[in-house]
Design a protein around this motif. Structure first.
Motif, PDB file in Angstrom:
ATOM      1  N   GLU A 123      -9.500 106.212   3.988  1.00 22.50           N
ATOM      2  CA  GLU A 123     -10.571 105.224   4.206  1.00 22.50           C
ATOM      3  C   GLU A 123     -11.008 104.583   2.899  1.00 22.50           C
ATOM      4  O   GLU A 123     -11.224 103.372   2.836  1.00 22.50           O
ATOM      5  CB  GLU A 123     -11.759 105.890   4.907  1.00 22.50           C
ATOM      6  CG  GLU A 123     -11.496 106.248   6.357  1.00 22.50           C
ATOM      7  CD  GLU A 123     -11.059 105.035   7.181  1.00 22.50           C
ATOM      8  OE1 GLU A 123     -11.675 103.962   7.041  1.00 22.50           O
ATOM      9  OE2 GLU A 123     -10.081 105.169   7.940  1.00 22.50           O
ATOM     10  N   ARG A 124     -11.130 105.372   1.844  1.00 18.40           N
ATOM     11  CA  ARG A 124     -11.529 104.804   0.556  1.00 18.40           C
ATOM     12  C   ARG A 124     -10.410 103.936  -0.022  1.00 18.40           C
ATOM     13  O   ARG A 124     -10.676 102.938  -0.693  1.00 18.40           O
ATOM     14  CB  ARG A 124     -11.895 105.916  -0.423  1.00 18.40           C
ATOM     15  CG  ARG A 124     -13.197 106.620  -0.085  1.00 18.40           C
ATOM     16  CD  ARG A 124     -13.516 107.677  -1.106  1.00 18.40           C
ATOM     17  NE  ARG A 124     -13.844 107.086  -2.402  1.00 18.40           N
ATOM     18  CZ  ARG A 124     -13.950 107.791  -3.531  1.00 18.40           C
ATOM     19  NH1 ARG A 124     -13.684 109.094  -3.524  1.00 18.40           N
ATOM     20  NH2 ARG A 124     -14.261 107.198  -4.657  1.00 18.40           N
ATOM     21  N   LYS A 163      -8.331 102.143   1.831  1.00 15.06           N
ATOM     22  CA  LYS A 163      -8.461 100.897   2.592  1.00 15.06           C
ATOM     23  C   LYS A 163      -9.595 100.038   2.053  1.00 15.06           C
ATOM     24  O   LYS A 163      -9.479  98.820   1.930  1.00 15.06           O
ATOM     25  CB  LYS A 163      -8.696 101.201   4.072  1.00 15.06           C
ATOM     26  CG  LYS A 163      -7.512 101.796   4.797  1.00 15.06           C
ATOM     27  CD  LYS A 163      -7.867 102.086   6.249  1.00 15.06           C
ATOM     28  CE  LYS A 163      -6.718 102.769   6.968  1.00 15.06           C
ATOM     29  NZ  LYS A 163      -7.088 103.114   8.359  1.00 15.06           N
ATOM     30  N   GLN A 164     -10.716 100.690   1.730  1.00 15.16           N
ATOM     31  CA  GLN A 164     -11.856  99.946   1.199  1.00 15.16           C
ATOM     32  C   GLN A 164     -11.526  99.346  -0.163  1.00 15.16           C
ATOM     33  O   GLN A 164     -11.937  98.219  -0.472  1.00 15.16           O
ATOM     34  CB  GLN A 164     -13.077 100.857   1.090  1.00 15.16           C
ATOM     35  CG  GLN A 164     -14.369 100.129   0.732  1.00 15.16           C
ATOM     36  CD  GLN A 164     -14.740  99.069   1.747  1.00 15.16           C
ATOM     37  OE1 GLN A 164     -14.774  99.340   2.951  1.00 15.16           O
ATOM     38  NE2 GLN A 164     -14.995  97.847   1.282  1.00 15.16           N
ATOM     39  N   TYR A 165     -10.772 100.101  -0.972  1.00 19.67           N
ATOM     40  CA  TYR A 165     -10.364  99.572  -2.281  1.00 19.67           C
ATOM     41  C   TYR A 165      -9.543  98.303  -2.105  1.00 19.67           C
ATOM     42  O   TYR A 165      -9.767  97.304  -2.794  1.00 19.67           O
ATOM     43  CB  TYR A 165      -9.588 100.644  -3.042  1.00 19.67           C
ATOM     44  CG  TYR A 165      -9.003 100.191  -4.369  1.00 19.67           C
ATOM     45  CD1 TYR A 165      -9.628  99.212  -5.146  1.00 19.67           C
ATOM     46  CD2 TYR A 165      -7.827 100.762  -4.858  1.00 19.67           C
ATOM     47  CE1 TYR A 165      -9.089  98.801  -6.360  1.00 19.67           C
ATOM     48  CE2 TYR A 165      -7.290 100.372  -6.062  1.00 19.67           C
ATOM     49  CZ  TYR A 165      -7.915  99.378  -6.810  1.00 19.67           C
ATOM     50  OH  TYR A 165      -7.373  98.974  -8.012  1.00 19.67           O
ATOM     51  N   ASP A 168     -11.872  95.443  -1.056  1.00 18.96           N
ATOM     52  CA  ASP A 168     -12.683  94.994  -2.194  1.00 18.96           C
ATOM     53  C   ASP A 168     -11.836  94.224  -3.197  1.00 18.96           C
ATOM     54  O   ASP A 168     -12.284  93.218  -3.766  1.00 18.96           O
ATOM     55  CB  ASP A 168     -13.333  96.200  -2.878  1.00 18.96           C
ATOM     56  CG  ASP A 168     -14.382  96.885  -2.017  1.00 18.96           C
ATOM     57  OD1 ASP A 168     -14.861  96.255  -1.042  1.00 18.96           O
ATOM     58  OD2 ASP A 168     -14.721  98.042  -2.315  1.00 18.96           O
TER      59      ASP A 168
END
Length: 412
Positions: A247-248, A250-252, A255
């Motif tokens: 999930e992190r 994907k968020q990276y 962003d």
């Protein structure tokens, strides 16, 4: 490769396929997987005049998740007269530290080239076929069995019930390799890469011409990249980080795309993949079966660059597979397999060990690496010379005291 009297069928796309009688008998070498490692292995074995069968589950050309960066060692490992289908020639790199402290460094000479993997892989397959290898697609390998007796061969079984017999087999069927599982390949580093192919207007593509973007990311060991495909007016944007925090990661990526000002463009392809890096004691063979490329877990641990490792290990696997095919007994087979392992470990293994050292330091102190490559001339030149193929991370650590000190300080 067909004879004038041979029967030939055609796929729905019109490509020639070998008739059943062409696939009978015992092959010198069967290669499983027609990516860069497999095509290189098939080329190397066929160029020695051996009967070589190249199997792949996909019809080429096919899409492949990859930034498509061709560095110096990749270029130097290609077949003679191979024409790279370059989309762009990179002479500049923009570095950022999680979106901040951006700086662009430039080189008078090309750092590396960018390709679309479908075109690049297809040309490698064509080179293997021109050398004499026979290509069969639509084959999903489901099993491998080594037979004893007088001939001592390997039988590769396909999911559709077909089987192919050879005196040696090279597994080059990707990071989730069926052949790799058979050999017993083990990994000590598994990373998750996420990527998007983003079509952009020609004006946006032109602004990226000749330049890539590297962003040292917020997760340990992570980074992001933009590789422009100027000829296609598209950008390959991706991030990679250790598996386990999807999930992190994907968020990276989200962003990163937003910071680059690209969130208004719709990706044509969004994909993900795992890269697997072999443990140092992981086997590279089992009997008459060798593994190469991603199937063997051979890639650069810090940058996760795999094309040059695939080309180099594939060529070595093809050459040693010929030696194994001609071996008369188990002792000689074992000796040739050990020779292959030694050749891999003496070259790629040394580079991987240095890459793991670099990654361990980068995970702890990414800001030091960013500052060095942006502000210290020798560090930038070492980066450039590595991409151009003039040196390696192992040689940099061995030859430059400052590099060893940086790695040691960053690892604390």
């Amino acid at each position: 490769m067909t004879d004038s009297g041979s029967s030939v069928s055609r796929s729905p796309l019109g490509a020639e396929l070998p008739g059943p009688e062409q696939l009978d008998g015992i092959w010198d070498v069967v290669v499983v997987g027609a990516g860069p490692a497999g095509s290189s292995a098939a080329y190397a074995a066929a160029a020695q005049g051996r009967r070589v069968l190249l199997l792949d589950k996909a019809e080429h050309p096919r899409y492949k998740t990859c930034g498509g960066g061709i560095i110096g060692p990749s270029r130097d490992s290609l077949p003679p007269d191979f024409q790279l289908p370059l989309q762009d020639r990179v002479r500049a790199v923009t570095f950022a530290y999680n979106g901040r402290f951006t700086r662009t460094r430039r080189s008078k000479r090309m750092l590396f080239g960018l390709v679309n993997r479908d075109e690049f892989d297809h040309r490698l397959v064509q080179a293997a076929k021109q050398a004499g290898a026979v290509l069969v697609t639509g084959v999903t390998v489901s099993g491998v069995e080594q037979r004893g007796g007088e001939n001592r061969t390997v039988v590769v079984t396909a999911a559709d019930g077909r089987s192919f017999e050879a005196r040696a087999v090279v597994g080059a069927d990707g990071s989730a390799s069926r052949i790799g599982r058979y050999v017993g390949v083990s990994f000590d580093q598994i990373d998750l890469g996420l990527e998007a192919e983003i079509p952009v207007p020609p004006g946006v593509a032109a602004a990226w011409a000749g330049r890539i973007h590297l962003d040292w990311g917020p997760l340990p060991g992570s980074y992001g990249w933009v590789f422009p495909k100027t000829e296609d007016s598209s950008l390959t944007v991706g991030v990679i980080s250790a598996r386990g925090d999807g999930e992190r990661t994907k968020q990276y990526l989200a962003d990163y795309v937003r910071r680059l000002g690209l969130s208004g463009f719709t990706p044509s392809v969004e994909s993900g993949h795992l890269t697997r890096c072999r443990a140092e004691d992981s086997p590279l063979s089992r009997g008459r079966v060798l593994v190469a490329g991603d199937a063997a877990g051979l890639l650069e641990p810090w940058t996760r660059e795999g094309i040059s490792y695939a080309l180099r290990s594939g060529r070595l696997a093809g050459e040693w597979a010929v030696q194994i095919a001609e071996a008369s007994g188990t002792t000689e087979v074992r000796r040739q397999a050990l020779n292959y392992a030694f050749a891999i470990k003496a070259g790629l293994g040394v580079e991987m060990r240095a890459g793991k050292q670099m990654l361990a330091a980068f995970e702890r102190r990414p800001h030091l690496f960013h500052a060095a490559v942006c502000l210290v001339g020798p560090a930038w030149r070492a980066f450039a010379r590595t991409t151009q193929g003039h040196t390696t991370f192992a040689q940099v650590l061995r030859q430059y005291r400052a590099a060893r000190k940086l790695a040691a300080v960053a690892s604390r």
